[in-house]
Design a protein around this motif. Structure first.
Motif, PDB file in Angstrom:
ATOM      1  N   ARG A 101      41.808  39.761  40.901  1.00 19.71           N
ATOM      2  CA  ARG A 101      42.073  39.643  42.339  1.00 19.71           C
ATOM      3  C   ARG A 101      43.335  40.411  42.709  1.00 19.71           C
ATOM      4  N   SER A 128      36.859  41.410  41.128  1.00 14.31           N
ATOM      5  CA  SER A 128      36.813  39.962  40.930  1.00 14.31           C
ATOM      6  C   SER A 128      35.446  39.338  41.195  1.00 14.31           C
ATOM      7  N   SER A 155      39.246  33.267  46.528  1.00 13.43           N
ATOM      8  CA  SER A 155      38.140  34.212  46.368  1.00 13.43           C
ATOM      9  C   SER A 155      38.172  35.351  47.371  1.00 13.43           C
TER      10      SER A 155
END
Length: 276
Positions: free
Chosen positions: A51, A63, A135
């Motif tokens: 990330r 990622s 995320s």
């Protein structure tokens, strides 16, 4: 699937009842909880490192590949067999899907290489909100005053080459129907600088529960809490099936406006929920 009942007020239907968790379920619940946490812990460091690379070099997103491994392992842990129909279209940057519960995150991460567009409330959810922020999810507020701001942000992500997945229904359902798609987010696609080549791929997410469980077992809506649903799935899920149908992608430029594109995607997703 012809959804003629309470399309706009379906939340007025009786809320789902949480499945009771007794001492008999304790071993399965404990083992699965530990397995999910262990899976998360083992992949956390490599994911965070990638990330950081993603943030430094936004045009190279690595990622999501770790997220795919994480999601697929989690589905195995909870006894959900993944069946994929259709092909992931090369160079597609926008995916739209129906929405049943938090499980859709694992379901779509297991197949799609991108980031989610989520409602702003998710940011504050325990654990789920943290994972969503980590995320790289894009959070939006569903009101007209913020629509221009969100459209600009989505265009920025697309300009960077990010693949985005969003849920145009605007809420979760019982997983047995598709609510009318809201076309607001589709507007950003028509204002995207390279929209002549921009493709949208509709995706249908369908869950099939094991015998003895209700058809809407994997769905979360109404008054059931996230915690209740999470514990229920970890305790009761056994031989369920998850069907992901990747429909034919379409070019944004093939449609006159956002509503036409929204209606097409809605119909495609709805057809993917038809019984097979």
């Amino acid at each position: 699937m012809n959804d003629t009942v309470n399309q706009h007020t379906w939340r007025g239907m009786p809320d789902p009842v949480a499945h009771a968790v007794t001492w008999r379920h304790a071993p399965r619940l404990a083992l699965r909880l530990v397995a999910v946490l262990l899976n998360t812990a083992l992949l956390f460091v490599p994911y965070v490192l990638l990330r950081l690379v993603d943030l430094i070099v936004p045009s190279r997103q690595l990622s999501p590949y770790i997220a795919r491994i994480w999601a697929r392992l989690n589905l195995e842990i909870i006894g959900l067999r993944l069946v994929r129909r259709g092909k992931l279209a090369p160079k597609t940057k926008v995916f739209v899907a129906n929405h049943s519960s938090w499980l859709d995150i694992w379901a779509l991460q297991a197949v799609l290489p991108g980031y989610f567009v989520a409602k702003s409330e998710v940011r504050s959810w325990p654990l789920v909100g943290f994972l969503a922020r980590l995320s790289g999810a894009e959070f939006i507020q569903r009101n007209r005053r913020q629509s221009a701001k969100h459209a600009n942000r989505l265009r920025e992500r697309l300009d960077l080459g990010h693949a985005l997945c969003f849920f145009p229904e605007g809420t979760s359902t019982d997983g047995l129907r598709v609510l009318p798609f809201k076309s607001t987010l589709f507007a950003a696609l028509f204002e995207f600088g390279q929209h002549a080549e921009l493709q949208v791929q509709p995706v249908s997410v369908r869950y099939k529960a094991d015998r003895g469980l209700p058809t809407h077992f994997y769905a979360l809506w109404g008054g059931m809490s996230l915690f209740q649903h999470l514990i229920g799935v970890l305790s009761h899920s056994r031989n369920g099936k998850l069907e992901i149908t990747l429909h034919k992608p379409v070019k944004v430029q093939s449609f006159t406006d956002r509503k036409a594109l929204s209606n097409y995607c809605e119909q495609a997703v709805r057809e993917g929920l038809e019984p097979t």
